[in-house]
Design an enzyme around this catalytic site. Structure first.
Site, short mmCIF file in Angstrom:
data_model
loop_
_atom_site.label_atom_id
_atom_site.label_comp_id
_atom_site.label_asym_id
_atom_site.label_seq_id
_atom_site.Cartn_x
_atom_site.Cartn_y
_atom_site.Cartn_z
N GLU A 1 -16.23 -77.26 13.92
CA GLU A 1 -14.93 -77.72 14.39
C GLU A 1 -15.04 -78.30 15.80
O GLU A 1 -16.04 -78.15 16.49
CB GLU A 1 -13.93 -76.55 14.40
CG GLU A 1 -13.84 -75.82 13.07
CD GLU A 1 -12.70 -74.81 13.03
OE1 GLU A 1 -11.76 -74.95 13.84
OE2 GLU A 1 -12.75 -73.90 12.19
N ASP B 1 -6.16 -71.81 15.27
CA ASP B 1 -7.06 -72.65 14.49
C ASP B 1 -6.26 -73.38 13.42
O ASP B 1 -5.42 -72.79 12.74
CB ASP B 1 -8.15 -71.79 13.84
CG ASP B 1 -9.33 -72.63 13.35
OD1 ASP B 1 -9.46 -73.78 13.78
OD2 ASP B 1 -10.11 -72.12 12.53
N LYS C 1 -11.93 -63.71 9.70
CA LYS C 1 -12.09 -64.74 10.72
C LYS C 1 -12.21 -64.16 12.14
O LYS C 1 -12.81 -64.78 13.02
CB LYS C 1 -10.88 -65.67 10.71
CG LYS C 1 -10.73 -66.50 9.46
CD LYS C 1 -11.61 -67.72 9.53
CE LYS C 1 -11.23 -68.72 8.45
NZ LYS C 1 -12.01 -69.95 8.56
N ARG D 1 -16.30 -65.13 3.91
CA ARG D 1 -15.49 -65.67 2.82
C ARG D 1 -15.04 -64.60 1.83
O ARG D 1 -13.95 -64.69 1.27
CB ARG D 1 -16.29 -66.75 2.09
CG ARG D 1 -16.64 -67.96 2.95
CD ARG D 1 -15.42 -68.65 3.50
NE ARG D 1 -15.79 -69.87 4.23
CZ ARG D 1 -14.94 -70.61 4.91
NH1 ARG D 1 -13.67 -70.25 4.98
NH2 ARG D 1 -15.35 -71.69 5.54
N GLU E 1 -17.88 -72.67 10.20
CA GLU E 1 -16.96 -73.79 10.14
C GLU E 1 -17.21 -74.65 11.37
O GLU E 1 -17.06 -74.20 12.51
CB GLU E 1 -15.51 -73.32 10.10
CG GLU E 1 -15.16 -72.63 8.79
CD GLU E 1 -13.69 -72.33 8.63
OE1 GLU E 1 -13.25 -72.17 7.47
OE2 GLU E 1 -12.97 -72.24 9.64
N GLU F 1 -18.42 -75.07 1.12
CA GLU F 1 -18.34 -76.37 0.47
C GLU F 1 -19.73 -76.92 0.14
O GLU F 1 -19.95 -77.48 -0.94
CB GLU F 1 -17.62 -77.38 1.37
CG GLU F 1 -16.20 -77.03 1.73
CD GLU F 1 -15.72 -77.93 2.85
OE1 GLU F 1 -15.26 -79.05 2.56
OE2 GLU F 1 -15.84 -77.52 4.03
N THR G 1 -15.78 -66.30 17.12
CA THR G 1 -15.65 -67.75 17.17
C THR G 1 -16.47 -68.22 18.36
O THR G 1 -16.20 -67.81 19.50
CB THR G 1 -14.18 -68.18 17.34
OG1 THR G 1 -13.41 -67.71 16.23
CG2 THR G 1 -14.06 -69.70 17.44
N HIS H 1 -11.81 -81.05 3.42
CA HIS H 1 -12.06 -79.61 3.43
C HIS H 1 -10.99 -78.87 2.65
O HIS H 1 -11.30 -78.00 1.81
CB HIS H 1 -12.10 -79.10 4.87
CG HIS H 1 -12.21 -77.61 4.98
ND1 HIS H 1 -13.33 -76.90 4.59
CD2 HIS H 1 -11.32 -76.68 5.43
CE1 HIS H 1 -13.13 -75.61 4.81
NE2 HIS H 1 -11.92 -75.45 5.30
N GLN I 1 -12.25 -62.68 3.49
CA GLN I 1 -11.11 -63.58 3.56
C GLN I 1 -10.42 -63.73 2.20
O GLN I 1 -9.18 -63.71 2.10
CB GLN I 1 -11.57 -64.95 4.08
CG GLN I 1 -10.47 -65.98 4.20
CD GLN I 1 -11.02 -67.34 4.62
OE1 GLN I 1 -12.21 -67.49 4.90
NE2 GLN I 1 -10.16 -68.34 4.67
N ASP J 1 -16.33 -71.54 13.94
CA ASP J 1 -15.43 -70.46 13.57
C ASP J 1 -16.07 -69.70 12.40
O ASP J 1 -15.83 -70.00 11.24
CB ASP J 1 -14.06 -71.01 13.18
CG ASP J 1 -13.01 -69.93 13.12
OD1 ASP J 1 -13.07 -69.00 13.93
OD2 ASP J 1 -12.11 -70.03 12.27
#
Length: 408
Positions: free
Chosen positions: A194, A121, A246, A230, A192, A351, A250, A128, A233, A226
């Site tokens: 993607e 990834d 993570k 948080r 996420e 975000e 996915t 971002h 992480q 994904d």
């Protein structure tokens, strides 16, 4: 015949794919084993018996529960099959040859489209990366020192790449709580949005893939969510980057859109400063004008623009092999979160809610910062097609289960 010729096979309003996109996937019916098909309108084209009737060379690869055997044949075979299908779907409404091999989508079960050989990834959206930097490192430069020099990425886990519709069990791990550290379910579960690229033709170890050989190796495109914890992480990522935050799941879309279908979506990427290293210099740039859409419990909350991605998929492939690493058939590499400069273009809830300080209000009046148990997220995408059309690229969905819930 040119690919720009439009299909006469009727594509009903609301159908996912028209007769130009022709994505590949793996499907089964109640009485038969999983095998390869192509989607058009409200149908799946059952490729194995159709290829047998036509005497198509290599047609046996469609009678498999994975796209890997087909993808391993290489670009000339991919293009020959696509040309053949385009000819068939434009021959009538539908042609007499094609009609017996159309299976209603409502009658099929979709499966994982390919065996994931490896998963990488990237982190290639400048918006971002800057947003994350401002949230987590407000007193430091928002971009890491290497970010504008190379496509930053991390190595994920192929075993936890799952098909769209798979339920996501909330992960547990170590995280900060007050002045201490506790073990428990993630409180900041995120998405996420993607775009993923699927390798068909492998490369040899010790031989980097040149940036302009992208189309020789990449078979097609999937949409990717994904999922990211948080809080896990944030605690673990220094100094080696993402791991348990993570690796739990996915999700990918069930249909792989051929790279050839995106020819009309190609654009110049953003200006890079400084100039990329020689191995990243593209003769034919592979920016893509793809528009994503993120739906949270029925409310569209964001429309991230892939056109803003700083590093292209061709540069990402060149970078991940420049040290001599090989890629294999079925390898998946994802773009990283797609975000644009505007608030409604952000591709993660980290975000979108600015780390929880600006909750998102959904259409039902509920407020969200991060995912709650029972929440459902759907990511869709479109891209320019021939003659001013807009192609649908599918969707990837997933719902959140409580920690420890096996679904049994």
């Amino acid at each position: 015949m040119t690919e720009a010729k439009r299909s006469r096979l009727e594509t009903p309003d609301g159908a996912m794919f028209d007769g130009y996109t022709l994505p590949y996937g793996v499907f089964s019916t109640a009485r038969e084993e999983p095998r390869v098909g192509a989607a058009v309108g409200d149908y799946v084209i059952d490729l194995a018996p159709l290829a047998a009737v036509e005497g198509l060379d290599g047609g046996h690869v469609f009678d498999r529960p994975s796209l890997n055997p087909f993808m391993s044949l290489g670009r000339p075979a991919w293009q020959a099959v696509r040309d053949w299908l385009l000819e068939l779907v434009t021959a009538g409404s539908p042609s007499e040859l094609l009609e017996p091999h159309l299976v209603p989508l409502s009658d099929v079960e979709l499966h994982m489209p390919f065996e994931v050989a490896d998963y990488v990834d990237f982190y290639s959206s400048r918006s971002h990366a800057e947003n994350v930097g401002k949230i987590f490192r407000p007193d430091s430069p928002s971009l890491p020192a290497a970010w504008r020099h190379l496509p930053i990425g991390y190595h994920g886990r192929s075993a936890t790449v799952v098909p769209s519709g798979s339920e996501i069990v909330r992960p547990s791990g170590l995280r900060r709580s007050g002045d201490g550290v506790v073990f428990g379910p993630s409180n900041r579960l995120d998405i996420e949005a993607e775009v993923g690229f699927v390798v068909g033709t492998p490369s040899e170890r010790g031989h980097p893939v040149p940036v302009d050989d992208f189309t020789e190796h990449v078979f097609g495109v999937v949409l990717v969510n994904d999922w990211s914890a948080r809080d896990l992480q944030a605690f673990e990522y220094v100094p080696l980057g993402p791991f348990l935050g993570k690796s739990f799941a996915t999700s990918i879309s069930p249909w792989v859109v051929p790279l050839a279908a995106l020819e009309h979506a190609r654009i110049e990427p953003p200006v890079r400063d400084p100039e990329p290293a020689a191995y990243l210099a593209e003769a034919e740039p592979w920016g893509l004008d793809i528009r994503l859409e993120v739906e949270w419990n029925g409310t569209v909350v964001s429309q991230p623009p892939f056109a803003e991605m700083y590093w292209t998929p061709a540069q990402q492939l060149a970078h991940l092999t420049v040290n001599g690493a090989a890629v294999r058939t079925g390898e998946l590499y994802a773009s990283g979160t797609v975000s644009g400069p505007e608030k409604d273009e952000r591709g993660s809830f980290l975000e979108l809610s600015w780390n929880g300080s600006e909750p998102v209000v959904l259409d039902n009046g509920s407020r969200r910062s991060f995912l709650e148990d029972g929440d459902t997220v759907i990511i869709r995408a479109t891209a320019p097609g021939p003659g001013g059309t807009r192609l649908k690229l599918g969707e990837v969905s997933g719902s959140v289960r409580p920690a420890g819930d096996s679904g049994r």
